[in-house]
Design a protein around this motif. Structure first.
Motif, short mmCIF file in Angstrom:
data_model
loop_
_atom_site.label_atom_id
_atom_site.label_comp_id
_atom_site.label_asym_id
_atom_site.label_seq_id
_atom_site.Cartn_x
_atom_site.Cartn_y
_atom_site.Cartn_z
N ALA A 95 -1.85 34.92 -17.76
CA ALA A 95 -1.68 33.94 -18.84
C ALA A 95 -2.47 34.35 -20.09
O ALA A 95 -1.96 34.26 -21.22
N LEU A 96 -3.68 34.82 -19.91
CA LEU A 96 -4.50 35.22 -21.05
C LEU A 96 -3.96 36.48 -21.73
O LEU A 96 -4.02 36.61 -22.95
N GLU A 97 -3.43 37.38 -20.93
CA GLU A 97 -2.94 38.64 -21.49
C GLU A 97 -1.83 38.41 -22.52
O GLU A 97 -1.69 39.15 -23.49
N LYS A 98 -1.04 37.36 -22.31
CA LYS A 98 0.08 37.06 -23.20
C LYS A 98 -0.40 36.59 -24.57
O LYS A 98 0.32 36.74 -25.56
N VAL A 99 -1.60 35.99 -24.65
CA VAL A 99 -2.06 35.42 -25.92
C VAL A 99 -3.23 36.20 -26.54
O VAL A 99 -3.76 35.80 -27.57
N THR A 100 -3.62 37.28 -25.88
CA THR A 100 -4.73 38.08 -26.39
C THR A 100 -4.20 39.22 -27.26
O THR A 100 -3.24 39.89 -26.86
N PRO A 101 -4.79 39.45 -28.45
CA PRO A 101 -4.35 40.57 -29.30
C PRO A 101 -4.37 41.88 -28.52
O PRO A 101 -5.30 42.14 -27.76
N SER A 102 -3.34 42.68 -28.71
CA SER A 102 -3.23 43.93 -27.96
C SER A 102 -4.24 44.97 -28.43
O SER A 102 -4.54 45.92 -27.70
N GLU A 103 -4.77 44.82 -29.64
CA GLU A 103 -5.77 45.74 -30.14
C GLU A 103 -6.72 45.00 -31.08
O GLU A 103 -6.40 43.94 -31.60
N ILE A 104 -7.91 45.57 -31.23
CA ILE A 104 -8.91 44.98 -32.11
C ILE A 104 -8.61 45.35 -33.56
O ILE A 104 -8.44 46.53 -33.88
N ARG A 105 -8.53 44.35 -34.42
CA ARG A 105 -8.32 44.59 -35.85
C ARG A 105 -9.54 44.09 -36.63
O ARG A 105 -9.94 42.94 -36.49
#
Length: 381
Positions: A61-71
């Protein structure tokens, strides 16, 4: 290889695997069979699957809403709340997921060690109970001698009554040995999910390997990696380091003089907290590792001491057995009373029990030392 790593402690441990108190056991299990029963009877082992599934679902569930990379965009406070914190939460959830798997394995290891400790407890309780027979016989002999001395006027009535009362109290104390055996079997049967009967024997396996043939450095690494507490602290340190590293990289890019006092204060507060969290977690981990190093070295010293104690016990038994022929001659020629002769025989029995206890302690120490390791990887060729 099996001959190297699975040596059975010879005569004394053969004796160690027999039943003293309970008679001929109706049910005999290898340690591996008993361990399987204990694991199947442990609800906490099966329930751990629920925790694993829970962390797996939470991670998905968290993976779906977490940014894929740090900006590295926005002000520092926004960067931390929208970029850093979600990543750390995702990492923390995955760490909990892995920790749940490790906990299940450690529950299994604890069950196996507790079973071994309990089986050894049964054997020691039985030995102690058999020794009460020796104690009772000696006290009965004392009582008979006391009666003879009193009948022949060699002791006053008051001294006779006091001594008789003391001997009888000591005889009653031996009854606790039977209770200890009952309790030991109750603990074993509870672990295995059986009725509380003394009709069972669990045969210990014995992995006794000279320390110089073990890769102690690898065994230590296995413990650090798989021990629940050490692993948890290691993960806490890793996550704190990861968070601090992300924030430091961004913080170092700022020209703090261009910010207002409030903005600079907020940034420094967040940055300092991340830095302090990492430093404190690192210190806690290092302190725990230092204590672990001490306990590991103590464990090795305990094993070395047990080897020495076992050799000393064997020498004492050998000496007593050599003297046995002399005792026989003295007894047969009337130069030694039956009480003295029986007492010397009892001494050999008690020495044999002492040797057996030491070997059981060594068995337990090796189990604790090797519980986290694969023997194929830690036994030197």
């Amino acid at each position: 290889m099996k001959k190297i790593i699975c040596g059975i402690l010879c005569a004394a441990l053969i004796f160690a695997n027999t039943t003293v108190y309970a008679g001929i056991p109706k049910f005999r299990y290898s340690f591996e069979e008993a361990a399987k029963m204990a694991i199947e009877n442990a609800p906490e082992y099966r329930l751990q699957d629920n925790a694993i599934d829970g962390y797996s679902d939470a991670y998905d569930a968290l993976e779906k809403v977490t940014p894929s990379e740090i900006r590295y965009t926005g002000n520092f406070k926004t960067f931390v709340s929208r970029q850093v914190d979600p990543q750390i939460k995702l990492e923390d959830t995955y760490s909990n997921y892995q920790s749940a798997f490790l906990k299940k394995e450690n529950i299994k290891r604890d069950i196996i060690l507790n079973l071994r400790r309990t089986v050894i407890g049964v054997q020691k309780a039985e030995m102690a109970y058999s020794e009460t027979d020796i104690g009772k016989r000696n006290k009965q002999n004392e009582l008979e001698l006391l009666e003879i001395r009193y009948e022949n006027g060699l002791i006053s009535k008051n001294d006779y009554n006091d001594s008789k009362r003391k001997i009888k109290d000591e005889l009653k104390a031996f009854d606790d040995g039977e209770k200890a055996v009952d309790l030991a079997y109750r603990q074993l049967n509870t672990l295995l999910g059986r009725e509380d009967e003394k009709d069972i024997e669990v045969k210990l396996d014995d992995t006794v390997i000279p320390l110089e043939k073990l890769d102690l450095a690898q065994i230590k690494k296995d413990m650090i990696k798989k021990d629940q507490t050490l692993n948890s602290l290691s993960e806490q340190k890793r996550l704190a380091d990861y968070k601090y590293g992300l924030m430091k990289e961004r913080y170092d890019k700022y020209d703090l003089d261009k910010f207002t006092d409030t903005m600079r204060s907020d940034m420094e507060e967040l940055y300092d907290k991340a830095k302090n969290d990492y430093e404190n977690t690192d210190k806690l981990y290092q302190n725990t590792i230092d204590r672990f190093e001490k306990s590991f070295n103590d464990m090795i010293e305990d094993i070395e001491d047990l080897y020495e104690d076992i050799e000393d016990a064997k020498e004492k038994i050998a000496e007593e057995k050599e003297n046995r022929s002399l005792y026989d001659l003295k007894y047969e020629s009337g130069r030694m009373s039956k009480l003295e002769y029986d007492a010397l025989g009892d001494k050999i029995t008690l020495l044999a029990h002492e040797l057996k206890k030491l070997e059981l302690d060594l068995n337990m120490k090796y189990a604790e030392l090797l519980i986290y390791s694969d023997l194929k990887k830690v036994v030197k060729e």
